[in-house]
Design an enzyme around this catalytic site. Structure first.
Site, PDB file in Angstrom:
ATOM      1  N   GLY A 269      84.291  70.379  71.590  1.00 40.15           N
ATOM      2  CA  GLY A 269      83.292  70.333  70.296  1.00 40.15           C
ATOM      3  C   GLY A 269      82.321  69.331  70.265  1.00 40.15           C
ATOM      4  O   GLY A 269      81.060  69.347  70.179  1.00 40.15           O
ATOM      5  N   ARG A 270      82.856  68.065  70.195  1.00 40.31           N
ATOM      6  CA  ARG A 270      81.758  66.891  70.389  1.00 40.31           C
ATOM      7  C   ARG A 270      81.070  66.737  71.621  1.00 40.31           C
ATOM      8  O   ARG A 270      80.454  65.638  71.663  1.00 40.31           O
ATOM      9  CB  ARG A 270      82.649  65.776  69.947  1.00 40.31           C
ATOM     10  CG  ARG A 270      83.866  65.148  70.772  1.00 40.31           C
ATOM     11  CD  ARG A 270      84.835  64.217  69.850  1.00 40.31           C
ATOM     12  NE  ARG A 270      85.958  64.229  70.959  1.00 40.31           N
ATOM     13  CZ  ARG A 270      87.238  65.003  70.642  1.00 40.31           C
ATOM     14  NH1 ARG A 270      87.253  66.117  70.055  1.00 40.31           N
ATOM     15  NH2 ARG A 270      88.228  64.611  71.487  1.00 40.31           N
TER      16      ARG A 270
END
Ligand code: G6Q
Length: 544
Positions: A269-270
């Site tokens: 995600g990041r």
């Protein structure tokens, strides 16, 4: 190759001994001893100027830090990541954000399949879609063109898109309005949409899993908000698209998978702002500029992969961070961009750095006996100077700072840019050299005030200078920090790519929801504090 536990590695011990000698040495001395230090401890690469001369290091320190990286198997870890190995061992996943910016002809194999063609296929679909929105050819349910784009997502599915939109606003299509909804607090949704016309609004529901509580709650509210004005279920197809890896849930929500942009489990995600999660960015700046951003990422990937550690900017950034974190005991790092458009950059970096390296066990599950990620924080300069810089200059904590500046402004207005940049250079100078008592006295300051007016200095800074903030530069900046995080994680021997620490709170909240919403007096089995808080909430909310 077996790697010794970190604090037993010879390079670690050598650094410890070296620290004992160096930690009292002042930057004033280091600069006085070497008149060319400012040029010798600086690198020009990637169109960037990386000045690390104002760090409390000597050539010996760097040699030892690089020895630590080597002894920690950093080279092998880099090759493993780029080679598609499943280095996210707790989730059995490859870690391949680098594939998101690989050139078309590249080959990166995961589970026997070259993933690069898939990446480019999605990029092409994104580009076609982005152009339709930008040209006004994608029409809403009533036939009006889309003017508002609302990204609904949280964490990695929000922070990158918001940061990139703000950072690249100068390059964005101004006729379009962009909003970002992340918080499950209804205020976020209501404020983001209160002045928008449903008929002209497109929602991008961005969620890797398509099950995240906050995002799905906001997406359902958005659906209601649209239907209440547009009336008809068939409107959803024109006003909702999805970015996800979960086609089944996307379909269940009512979004046609024809309007879904995919990515893969090997994109964390990041680390996803340059995947389809960047759809809002691409709509804002256009496919060409998005490609320029990817080119910036890729340039740093190649640099990270192939440059010897001594001249490798992200490796040096990571090692310098370890030097202060693990030897000086510095708890935080301040990231201070002297560029208003980068106002969300520190917030973005907080997730990238702290969710990645805020870990307490090594890859094999042993508890660490050393510090892992420092706390990252920051604000754009010069605003921070009139707020928290006092503590950096004269407080009791050692806070290494990253100062980021640009030679050319995006808005050439009067003297603004020279004034801004004068502050970058002045702060780095003041932090390093300070102002000793004899100088304060010589300026005629009354003796009673001398102690108050002394600046100890010796506060380390990196100054990163780029020519101008462009999509390409932004890609470079983000990739530098991604690989600095990787370097640190490799030395600490931790998994920088999982995030189990977010799970417990999520699970407990799920248990509490029915206790807040249910009728009658629920039987509460928490600790006495949590029980009392829930009872008080229920009473005040009027549900009892
Ligand atoms: C990032 C994390 C996390 C994630 C959000 C949103 O590395 O995994 O911040 O991005 O929890 O998840 P979804 O995209 O699945 O909604």
């Amino acid at each position: 190759m077996d790697i010794l536990p970190l604090t037993r590695r010879p390079s670690w011990r050598a650094l410890q001994a070296h620290f004992e000698k160096l930690h009292t040495v002042h930057l004033r001395t280091l600069f006085a001893e070497d008149p060319r230090r400012g040029e010798r401890f600086a690198l020009e690469a990637l169109g960037l100027y990386f000045d690390y001369s104002k760090h409390r290091v000597t050539e010996e320190t760097l040699r030892l830090l690089i020895g630590l990286a080597e002894e920690s198997g950093l080279r092998r870890r880099i090759d493993a990541m780029f080679g598609g190995e499943k280095i996210n061992v707790t989730e059995q996943r490859a870690v391949l954000h680098v594939a998101l910016r690989a050139p078309k002809g590249a080959t990166i194999v995961v589970d026997g399949e070259n993933v690069v063609p898939q990446v480019h296929a999605v990029l092409e679909r994104m580009a076609a879609f982005a152009e339709r929105i930008r040209n006004g050819n994608w029409r809403g349910h009533t036939g009006k063109p889309i003017r508002n784009i609302v990204n609904i997502g949280i964490g990695g599915s929000d922070l990158g898109p918001v940061m990139a939109y703000e950072a690249l606003r100068f390059y964005s299509r101004r006729a379009l309005t962009f909003r970002f909804v992340s918080n499950v607090d209804a205020t976020d949704f209501v404020e983001a949409t209160h002045d928008l016309d449903q008929a002209e609004t497109l929602f991008i529901v961005s969620s890797k899993t398509f099950t995240t509580l906050e995002t799905m709650t906001n997406a359902r509210t958005a659906r209601q908000w649209c239907l209440q004005a547009l009336g008809d279920e068939s409107a959803i197809a024109k006003h909702f698209v999805a970015v996800s890896t979960n086609a089944a849930e996307v379909t269940k929500f009512g979004i046609d998978t024809g309007n879904m942009f995919g990515f893969w489990d090997w994109v964390g995600g990041r680390y996803s702002m340059d995947s389809a999660i960047g759809l809002s960015t691409m709509i804002a700046i256009g496919p060409q500029q998005f490609q320029a951003m990817l080119d910036g990422f890729r340039a740093v990937d190649e640099h990270f992969r192939s440059t010897p550690f001594e001249r490798n900017i992200p490796v040096l950034m990571g090692l310098l961070s370890i030097w202060y974190n693990n030897f000086f005991g510095a708890q935080t790092v301040a990231v201070l961009p002297y560029e208003q458009y980068l106002k969300r950059f520190p917030a973005y970096l907080q997730q990238l750095t702290m969710e990645s390296n805020g870990k307490q066990v090594t890859l094999d599950g042993s508890v660490v006996d050393y510090q892992t990620s420092p706390v990252y924080w920051g604000e754009p300069g010069t605003n921070g100077q009139h707020s928290f810089y006092q503590l950096i200059h004269q407080g009791t904590k050692l806070i290494p700072c990253d100062l980021i500046g640009f030679a050319k402004p995006l808005h050439s207005v009067g003297r603004h840019h020279d004034l801004l940049m004068a502050n970058v250079f002045a702060q780095a100078e003041a932090l390093a050299f300070g102002k000793p008592a004899d100088q304060v006295r010589a300026e005629g300051v009354p003796q009673a005030l001398v102690a108050h007016r002394v600046f100890e200095g010796n506060i380390p800074t990196t100054t990163l200078l780029a020519e101008r903030l462009t999509p390409e530069t932004l890609g470079k900046l983000v990739a530098l920090y991604e690989h600095s995080v990787f370097t640190q994680g490799a030395v600490w021997g931790i998994n920088s790519f999982d995030q189990w620490g977010v799970e417990l709170g999520k699970a407990l909240a799920q248990r509490i929801v029915p206790e807040l919403e249910g009728a009658g007096e629920p039987e509460l089995r928490h600790d006495s504090s949590t029980n009392a808080l829930i009872r008080r909430y229920r009473r005040q909310r009027g549900s009892e």
